[in-house]
Design a protein around this motif. Structure first.
Motif, PDB file in Angstrom:
ATOM      1  N   ILE A 155      38.771   5.241  18.217  1.00 14.86           N
ATOM      2  CA  ILE A 155      39.849   6.018  19.333  1.00 14.86           C
ATOM      3  C   ILE A 155      39.443   6.333  20.337  1.00 14.86           C
ATOM      4  O   ILE A 155      40.237   6.777  21.353  1.00 14.86           O
ATOM      5  CB  ILE A 155      40.320   7.117  17.952  1.00 14.86           C
ATOM      6  N   ARG A 211      41.522   5.313  24.105  1.00 12.37           N
ATOM      7  CA  ARG A 211      41.812   6.918  24.295  1.00 12.37           C
ATOM      8  C   ARG A 211      41.505   7.542  25.428  1.00 12.37           C
ATOM      9  O   ARG A 211      42.185   8.444  26.155  1.00 12.37           O
ATOM     10  CB  ARG A 211      42.226   8.044  23.282  1.00 12.37           C
ATOM     11  N   TYR A 242      43.255   0.094  23.229  1.00 16.60           N
ATOM     12  CA  TYR A 242      44.120   0.695  23.284  1.00 16.60           C
ATOM     13  C   TYR A 242      44.854   0.274  21.504  1.00 16.60           C
ATOM     14  O   TYR A 242      44.981   1.820  21.055  1.00 16.60           O
ATOM     15  CB  TYR A 242      45.434   1.157  23.913  1.00 16.60           C
ATOM     16  N   ALA A 245      42.406   1.184  19.429  1.00 17.89           N
ATOM     17  CA  ALA A 245      42.629   2.640  19.114  1.00 17.89           C
ATOM     18  C   ALA A 245      44.129   3.519  18.372  1.00 17.89           C
ATOM     19  O   ALA A 245      43.776   4.219  16.939  1.00 17.89           O
ATOM     20  CB  ALA A 245      43.225   3.606  19.971  1.00 17.89           C
ATOM     21  N   ARG A 246      44.862   3.207  18.823  1.00 24.10           N
ATOM     22  CA  ARG A 246      46.103   3.660  17.493  1.00 24.10           C
ATOM     23  C   ARG A 246      46.186   3.199  16.218  1.00 24.10           C
ATOM     24  O   ARG A 246      46.581   3.133  14.827  1.00 24.10           O
ATOM     25  CB  ARG A 246      47.007   2.731  18.332  1.00 24.10           C
ATOM     26  N   GLU A 277      43.585   4.928  14.620  1.00 25.78           N
ATOM     27  CA  GLU A 277      44.115   6.263  14.343  1.00 25.78           C
ATOM     28  C   GLU A 277      44.260   6.209  12.859  1.00 25.78           C
ATOM     29  O   GLU A 277      44.786   6.911  12.111  1.00 25.78           O
ATOM     30  CB  GLU A 277      45.167   6.557  14.879  1.00 25.78           C
ATOM     31  N   ARG A 333      47.711  11.655  14.359  1.00 27.03           N
ATOM     32  CA  ARG A 333      48.234  10.876  15.908  1.00 27.03           C
ATOM     33  C   ARG A 333      48.814   9.537  15.530  1.00 27.03           C
ATOM     34  O   ARG A 333      49.127   9.361  16.183  1.00 27.03           O
ATOM     35  CB  ARG A 333      48.032  11.355  17.260  1.00 27.03           C
TER      36      ARG A 333
END
Lengths: 475, 123
Positions: free
Chosen positions: A195, A199, A208, A211-212, A215, A222
């Motif tokens: 993450i 980010r 990206y 990272a999402r 999450e 988030r």
């Protein structure tokens, strides 16, 4: 008929650019324009001369747009020397470094895909020759260190390269370093780091989406919705390879809150076995480890266990149970310190000075050791300043990566020591960076040092000085 | 005292090395140690490998002598008994078929073991 002279012309041009860039680090924009203009002249000239020969156009296309061939052919098939020489003499766009460094960058990337490591030493030798190394060179150095098994320094070099501003590192080098770091963190199960990297400024599409996904896996506040993650995934590259992780993230149902886990009443053998399992992972989960250690402590100090221990100590004529308990606890803290020192283990834990958890005792020891190492490393930079010792750019970057690895680990364990660390390192590091920038034209290196120092500086005179130094490197 | 470092030290617990229970008498410990030393001197293959609750370890004469020496000290023995009283633990990575499974509630997500391959790294 014209191919020979054209090739000679391009090679002469490359050698000329190489000679210039190995002694200075000019801004990439100016270099890019010069290079683009020269390429345009060459293509117009040769098109006029070549006329109808299509093969010559193909040849020129290869020379003028080498990135496609480098990325899709030589690097993909793991052809190390071909990648190096092709990059060196075709000089793809987006790099502002000596051709050797760019060649080494593509060579190192090919090494990652090659089943053999026989060219690793050769790439490293090539990297020692340029007087200045910036983004691509640092990425190549990081990959080489990683392949040598020096994981910590290799990863730190890739991280330093990914943080350099666009003046010093092209988009391609930044992307490669970021994606490699994200992949490594995911492979170790360190999704918090995934993450953080995904980010960070200048993320890549793949980092990206990773990272999402992380999450969602960690169920952070988030976390994206299923639809949002699916859309991001469809826009990202490497969809087939990334699908297993995305599927896991999509299957994770987000819960409104996670109930705190109560410490169970376990038997001593079971508490130890659980501690072993928690410790033997490559990426240690801090909360899990703290829970297991708290369980061990509770069971060890329980009345039943202490009575049993007292009885056993009496049978063995081994003194009191409290002495045995203290010795066991000391050994456990030593074991934890050794685990923390193991470069193959990653643990992102912060020191809680008021806690009686064994982990905090180990972190305190680790913090003291790290602070001493940081001071010694800063003294090394002080010793090199003002003396006529010219170390090659590769060695300077290695020393800086080692220093920043130690310092960042220290600051992660104990963020409150930031001021203390700054006070101990500001003068030697700043003086050394100024020398590197002014006398050796190593602006990227100086930027990296100033940037790290300004992250620790409190508002005031020193922070202003560092800001102006940072600006000066970008001129 | 500690033969290896970190987790190795735990796995190389003298009781595991000598393959004796924590309640074993001094004479049983000595007998087991001398027997192992003899077997190792003869080059016995089975004596060179030892199964412990924390996974297998390689055993040599130095390790056996160190274990014997440690257990002769009653205070050290009391502490090593604490370490040796552990249930069997598994530190193995999940099998490839389990890699993609979702972690249980409260459990940390499993590592993605094919991540480097996804970016084309053969290492």
């Amino acid at each position: 008929m014209y191919a020979g002279p054209i090739l000679i012309l391009v090679m002469l041009f490359r050698l000329l650019m190489d000679r210039k860039s190995s002694t200075s680090s000019s801004p990439s924009v100016r270099r890019g324009f010069v290079l683009a203009g020269a390429r345009l002249v060459v293509i117009l000239l040769t098109s006029a001369l070549a006329g109808k020969w299509l093969w010559l156009s193909g040849f020129l296309y290869t020379l003028l747009f080498p990135s496609f061939w480098l990325n899709q052919v030589t690097v993909r098939f793991g052809w190390v020397k071909a990648s190096y020489w092709f990059a060196r003499f075709s000089f793809p766009f987006g790099f502002d470094e000596s051709a050797r460094a760019v060649g080494a960058y593509y060579g190192a990337r090919a090494l990652l895909r090659s089943p053999e490591r026989k060219h690793l030493g050769w790439i490293e030798a090539e990297l020692a020759r340029p007087k200045v190394l910036a983004g691509a060179g640092v990425v190549a150095l990081g990959i080489c260190q990683w392949l040598r098994g020096n994981d910590e320094v290799g990863k730190k070099l890739l991280l330093l390269a990914s943080r350099l501003p666009p003046t010093f590192t092209g988009r391609a080098a930044c992307k490669v370093s970021r994606d490699l770091l994200v992949a490594d963190a995911a492979e170790h199960g360190d999704f918090e780091l995934v993450i953080e990297l995904g980010r960070a400024p200048r993320p890549t599409r793949w980092s990206y989406v990773m990272a999402r996904a992380a999450e969602r896996l960690l169920e952070t506040p988030r976390s994206p919705s299923k639809l949002g993650l699916t859309c991001l995934f469809l826009l990202a590259p490497r969809r087939i390879a990334t699908w297993p992780l995305i599927r896991r993230a999509l299957q994770t149902e987000l819960s409104p809150f996670a109930p705190p886990q109560a410490l169970g009443l376990e038997s001593w053998p079971s508490a130890l076995a659980h501690l072993w399992s928690a410790l033997s992972k490559p990426h240690l989960e801090v909360d899990e480890l703290r829970r297991k250690l708290a369980t061990v402590r509770n069971v060890l100090h329980s009345t039943i266990h202490q009575d049993t221990l007292t009885h056993r100590c009496f049978e063995l004529s081994a003194g009191s149970a409290s002495v045995a308990t203290e010795r066991f606890e000391a050994q456990l803290v030593t074991l934890l310190v050794e685990v923390l020192n193991d470069p193959k283990v990653s643990l992102r834990a912060q020191l809680n000075a008021w806690s009686d958890n064994y982990l905090d005792a180990a972190l305190l020891e680790r913090r003291e050791a790290l602070f001493e190492e940081v001071q010694v490393a800063a003294d090394d930079f002080r010793a090199k300043t003002g003396k006529d010792i010219l170390l090659d750019a590769k060695l300077e970057w290695l020393a800086w990566a080692k220093f920043s690895h130690l310092a960042d680990e220290l600051l992660h364990i104990d963020p409150e020591s930031s001021h203390e660390v700054f006070e101990a390192t500001f003068v030697p590091l700043c003086n050394f960076a100024v020398q590197e920038q002014n006398e050796r034209k190593r602006s990227a290196f100086a930027w990296s040092v100033y940037s790290w120092l300004s992250g620790q500086a409190e508002p005031g005179e020193n922070a202003d000085l560092l800001k102006s130094n940072l600006k000066s490197t970008l001129k | 005292m500690i033969h290896g470092t970190g987790l190795d030290a735990w796995r190389q617990n003298p009781f595991f090395v000598l393959e004796v229970p924590t309640k074993a008498s001094r004479s049983e410990v000595e007998r087991s140690g001398q027997k192992l030393l003899l077997l190792l001197e003869m080059g016995n293959k089975s004596a060179q490998l030892c199964q412990t609750p924390l996974g297998p370890i390689e055993r040599d004469a130095d390790l056996v002598r160190g274990a014997l020496s440690t257990l002769r000290d009653p205070e050290a023995r009391a502490v090593w008994e604490l370490w040796a009283n552990t249930a069997s633990a598994s530190s193995e990575q999940p099998a490839s078929s389990e890699q993609d499974a979702i972690a249980a509630p409260g459990e940390a997500p499993r590592p993605w073991l094919d991540a480097r391959r996804a970016v084309g790294w053969r290492r």
